[in-house]
Design a protein around this motif. Structure first.
Motif, PDB file in Angstrom:
ATOM      1  N   GLN A 208     -27.042  23.026 -60.564  1.00  0.00           N
ATOM      2  CA  GLN A 208     -27.169  24.163 -59.939  1.00  0.00           C
ATOM      3  C   GLN A 208     -27.491  25.460 -61.212  1.00  0.00           C
ATOM      4  O   GLN A 208     -26.910  25.320 -62.132  1.00  0.00           O
ATOM      5  CB  GLN A 208     -25.957  24.904 -59.141  1.00  0.00           C
ATOM      6  CG  GLN A 208     -25.668  24.135 -57.884  1.00  0.00           C
ATOM      7  CD  GLN A 208     -26.618  24.052 -56.766  1.00  0.00           C
ATOM      8  OE1 GLN A 208     -26.878  25.428 -56.447  1.00  0.00           O
ATOM      9  NE2 GLN A 208     -27.208  23.262 -56.392  1.00  0.00           N
ATOM     10  N   THR A 209     -28.391  26.468 -60.765  1.00  0.00           N
ATOM     11  CA  THR A 209     -28.444  27.459 -61.933  1.00  0.00           C
ATOM     12  C   THR A 209     -27.355  28.455 -61.613  1.00  0.00           C
ATOM     13  O   THR A 209     -26.854  28.546 -60.500  1.00  0.00           O
ATOM     14  CB  THR A 209     -29.679  28.215 -61.758  1.00  0.00           C
ATOM     15  OG1 THR A 209     -29.843  28.869 -60.409  1.00  0.00           O
ATOM     16  CG2 THR A 209     -31.043  27.348 -61.721  1.00  0.00           C
ATOM     17  N   PRO A 210     -27.039  29.339 -62.510  1.00  0.00           N
ATOM     18  CA  PRO A 210     -25.964  30.260 -62.544  1.00  0.00           C
ATOM     19  C   PRO A 210     -26.262  31.244 -61.263  1.00  0.00           C
ATOM     20  O   PRO A 210     -25.396  31.589 -60.504  1.00  0.00           O
ATOM     21  CB  PRO A 210     -25.560  31.032 -63.706  1.00  0.00           C
ATOM     22  CG  PRO A 210     -26.182  29.887 -64.860  1.00  0.00           C
ATOM     23  CD  PRO A 210     -27.308  29.262 -64.074  1.00  0.00           C
ATOM     24  N   THR A 211     -27.713  31.397 -61.135  1.00  0.00           N
ATOM     25  CA  THR A 211     -28.091  32.277 -59.990  1.00  0.00           C
ATOM     26  C   THR A 211     -27.673  31.810 -58.512  1.00  0.00           C
ATOM     27  O   THR A 211     -27.346  32.397 -57.794  1.00  0.00           O
ATOM     28  CB  THR A 211     -29.555  32.663 -60.043  1.00  0.00           C
ATOM     29  OG1 THR A 211     -29.875  33.177 -61.326  1.00  0.00           O
ATOM     30  CG2 THR A 211     -30.265  33.515 -59.120  1.00  0.00           C
ATOM     31  N   LEU A 212     -27.997  30.507 -58.423  1.00  0.00           N
ATOM     32  CA  LEU A 212     -27.586  29.905 -57.220  1.00  0.00           C
ATOM     33  C   LEU A 212     -26.280  29.927 -57.020  1.00  0.00           C
ATOM     34  O   LEU A 212     -25.640  29.795 -55.880  1.00  0.00           O
ATOM     35  CB  LEU A 212     -28.395  28.252 -57.161  1.00  0.00           C
ATOM     36  CG  LEU A 212     -29.700  28.418 -56.915  1.00  0.00           C
ATOM     37  CD1 LEU A 212     -30.372  26.865 -57.080  1.00  0.00           C
ATOM     38  CD2 LEU A 212     -30.321  29.198 -55.624  1.00  0.00           C
ATOM     39  N   VAL A 213     -25.338  29.340 -58.100  1.00  0.00           N
ATOM     40  CA  VAL A 213     -23.896  29.529 -57.776  1.00  0.00           C
ATOM     41  C   VAL A 213     -23.451  30.793 -57.309  1.00  0.00           C
ATOM     42  O   VAL A 213     -22.665  31.038 -56.507  1.00  0.00           O
ATOM     43  CB  VAL A 213     -23.269  29.221 -59.131  1.00  0.00           C
ATOM     44  CG1 VAL A 213     -21.852  29.645 -59.423  1.00  0.00           C
ATOM     45  CG2 VAL A 213     -23.483  27.859 -59.597  1.00  0.00           C
ATOM     46  N   ALA A 214     -24.043  32.026 -57.956  1.00  0.00           N
ATOM     47  CA  ALA A 214     -23.812  33.421 -57.633  1.00  0.00           C
ATOM     48  C   ALA A 214     -24.023  33.663 -56.105  1.00  0.00           C
ATOM     49  O   ALA A 214     -23.264  34.373 -55.312  1.00  0.00           O
ATOM     50  CB  ALA A 214     -24.325  34.300 -58.426  1.00  0.00           C
ATOM     51  N   GLU A 215     -25.383  33.016 -55.683  1.00  0.00           N
ATOM     52  CA  GLU A 215     -25.686  33.425 -54.369  1.00  0.00           C
ATOM     53  C   GLU A 215     -24.762  32.662 -53.305  1.00  0.00           C
ATOM     54  O   GLU A 215     -24.396  33.346 -52.214  1.00  0.00           O
ATOM     55  CB  GLU A 215     -27.110  33.044 -54.113  1.00  0.00           C
ATOM     56  CG  GLU A 215     -28.244  33.884 -54.674  1.00  0.00           C
ATOM     57  CD  GLU A 215     -29.425  33.150 -54.697  1.00  0.00           C
ATOM     58  OE1 GLU A 215     -29.680  32.205 -53.973  1.00  0.00           O
ATOM     59  OE2 GLU A 215     -30.453  33.916 -55.462  1.00  0.00           O
ATOM     60  N   ASP A 216     -24.301  31.535 -53.546  1.00  0.00           N
ATOM     61  CA  ASP A 216     -23.657  30.781 -52.739  1.00  0.00           C
ATOM     62  C   ASP A 216     -22.074  31.097 -52.707  1.00  0.00           C
ATOM     63  O   ASP A 216     -21.647  30.828 -51.741  1.00  0.00           O
ATOM     64  CB  ASP A 216     -23.629  29.160 -53.195  1.00  0.00           C
ATOM     65  CG  ASP A 216     -24.933  28.389 -52.846  1.00  0.00           C
ATOM     66  OD1 ASP A 216     -25.625  28.732 -51.929  1.00  0.00           O
ATOM     67  OD2 ASP A 216     -25.184  27.405 -53.524  1.00  0.00           O
ATOM     68  N   LEU A 217     -21.765  31.677 -53.877  1.00  0.00           N
ATOM     69  CA  LEU A 217     -20.293  32.259 -53.813  1.00  0.00           C
ATOM     70  C   LEU A 217     -20.260  33.663 -53.487  1.00  0.00           C
ATOM     71  O   LEU A 217     -19.009  33.955 -53.131  1.00  0.00           O
ATOM     72  CB  LEU A 217     -19.692  31.937 -55.096  1.00  0.00           C
ATOM     73  CG  LEU A 217     -19.397  30.257 -55.480  1.00  0.00           C
ATOM     74  CD1 LEU A 217     -18.807  30.454 -56.896  1.00  0.00           C
ATOM     75  CD2 LEU A 217     -18.626  29.491 -54.565  1.00  0.00           C
TER      76      LEU A 217
ATOM     77  N   ARG B 298     -24.160  37.712 -60.318  1.00  0.00           N
ATOM     78  CA  ARG B 298     -24.740  36.699 -61.580  1.00  0.00           C
ATOM     79  C   ARG B 298     -23.723  36.454 -62.632  1.00  0.00           C
ATOM     80  O   ARG B 298     -23.591  35.311 -63.319  1.00  0.00           O
ATOM     81  CB  ARG B 298     -26.130  36.702 -61.634  1.00  0.00           C
ATOM     82  CG  ARG B 298     -26.713  35.547 -62.523  1.00  0.00           C
ATOM     83  CD  ARG B 298     -28.392  35.933 -62.805  1.00  0.00           C
ATOM     84  NE  ARG B 298     -28.967  34.706 -63.269  1.00  0.00           N
ATOM     85  CZ  ARG B 298     -28.472  34.490 -64.736  1.00  0.00           C
ATOM     86  NH1 ARG B 298     -27.783  34.945 -65.362  1.00  0.00           N
ATOM     87  NH2 ARG B 298     -29.135  33.144 -64.981  1.00  0.00           N
ATOM     88  N   SER B 299     -23.562  37.620 -63.180  1.00  0.00           N
ATOM     89  CA  SER B 299     -22.809  37.743 -64.554  1.00  0.00           C
ATOM     90  C   SER B 299     -21.730  36.962 -64.420  1.00  0.00           C
ATOM     91  O   SER B 299     -20.931  36.274 -65.306  1.00  0.00           O
ATOM     92  CB  SER B 299     -22.524  39.158 -65.238  1.00  0.00           C
ATOM     93  OG  SER B 299     -21.892  39.820 -64.364  1.00  0.00           O
ATOM     94  N   ASN B 300     -20.948  37.301 -63.176  1.00  0.00           N
ATOM     95  CA  ASN B 300     -19.543  36.495 -62.969  1.00  0.00           C
ATOM     96  C   ASN B 300     -19.874  35.089 -63.072  1.00  0.00           C
ATOM     97  O   ASN B 300     -18.994  34.271 -63.578  1.00  0.00           O
ATOM     98  CB  ASN B 300     -18.943  37.112 -61.874  1.00  0.00           C
ATOM     99  CG  ASN B 300     -18.435  38.405 -61.830  1.00  0.00           C
ATOM    100  OD1 ASN B 300     -18.071  39.104 -62.988  1.00  0.00           O
ATOM    101  ND2 ASN B 300     -18.075  39.120 -60.645  1.00  0.00           N
ATOM    102  N   ALA B 301     -20.783  34.461 -62.195  1.00  0.00           N
ATOM    103  CA  ALA B 301     -21.238  33.305 -62.062  1.00  0.00           C
ATOM    104  C   ALA B 301     -21.440  32.624 -63.310  1.00  0.00           C
ATOM    105  O   ALA B 301     -21.124  31.339 -63.882  1.00  0.00           O
ATOM    106  CB  ALA B 301     -22.374  32.904 -61.244  1.00  0.00           C
ATOM    107  N   THR B 302     -21.958  33.341 -64.320  1.00  0.00           N
ATOM    108  CA  THR B 302     -22.467  32.696 -65.612  1.00  0.00           C
ATOM    109  C   THR B 302     -21.197  32.727 -66.494  1.00  0.00           C
ATOM    110  O   THR B 302     -21.021  31.636 -66.940  1.00  0.00           O
ATOM    111  CB  THR B 302     -23.498  33.990 -66.574  1.00  0.00           C
ATOM    112  OG1 THR B 302     -24.463  33.657 -65.704  1.00  0.00           O
ATOM    113  CG2 THR B 302     -23.830  33.454 -67.768  1.00  0.00           C
TER     114      THR B 302
END
Length: 145
Positions: A39-48, A52-56
């Motif tokens: 997954q990209t961090p962007t997709l992780v952020a969306e799913d959670l 995005r910065s937190n996911a990164t």
């Protein structure tokens, strides 16, 4: 709600041994990647449902811990995806094995007919909630997708 609380308690107990290693959000990222692939961090952020910065930051911590690695996207070399390492896969499998044992003990205390009914009901519940039914780790219960 009592059933949900029981499953959450089992989830928490299954993670207790690693709470000094990973956070609950990091666990959710690992499960997300294990069930959906890199997954990209962007997709992780969306799913959670996080920024995005937190996911990164979460993904970067998981990279430093050795549970995930960054890979170039096959379709776009400018994009990096996060994928599980062997250590990440082993961590997930260990936690899920503990969780299965705990759930198995609870299930053994139930009448056989109730176990069958519960299994069908939980499958219907998960499907209605949009849970994936196929993936590398079948039967993921609790927090984390």
């Amino acid at each position: 709600m009592r059933g949900a609380r029981a499953l959450i308690a089992i989830t928490a107990r299954s993670l207790a041994d690693v709470e000094d290693v990973i956070s609950l959000l990091q666990w959710r990222v690992l499960v997300l990647i294990s069930t959906r692939g890199p997954q990209t961090p962007t997709l992780v952020a969306e799913d959670l449902g996080i920024h995005r910065s937190n996911a990164t930051r979460i993904c970067d911590r998981l990279v430093r811990a050795g549970f995930v690695e960054k890979q170039d996207d096959r379709n776009d070399g400018r994009v990096q995806q996060i994928a599980l390492t062997t250590a990440g896969r082993d961590l997930i499998e260990g936690i899920m094995a503990r969780r299965r044992v705990m759930i198995g003990k609870v299930m053994q205390g139930m009448e056989p007919a109730a176990r069958g009914t519960l299994a069908l009901s939980l499958e219907a519940f998960a499907s209605s909630a949009g849970e994936m039914t196929e993936g590398p780790i079948p039967g993921v219960l609790g927090l984390g997708g």
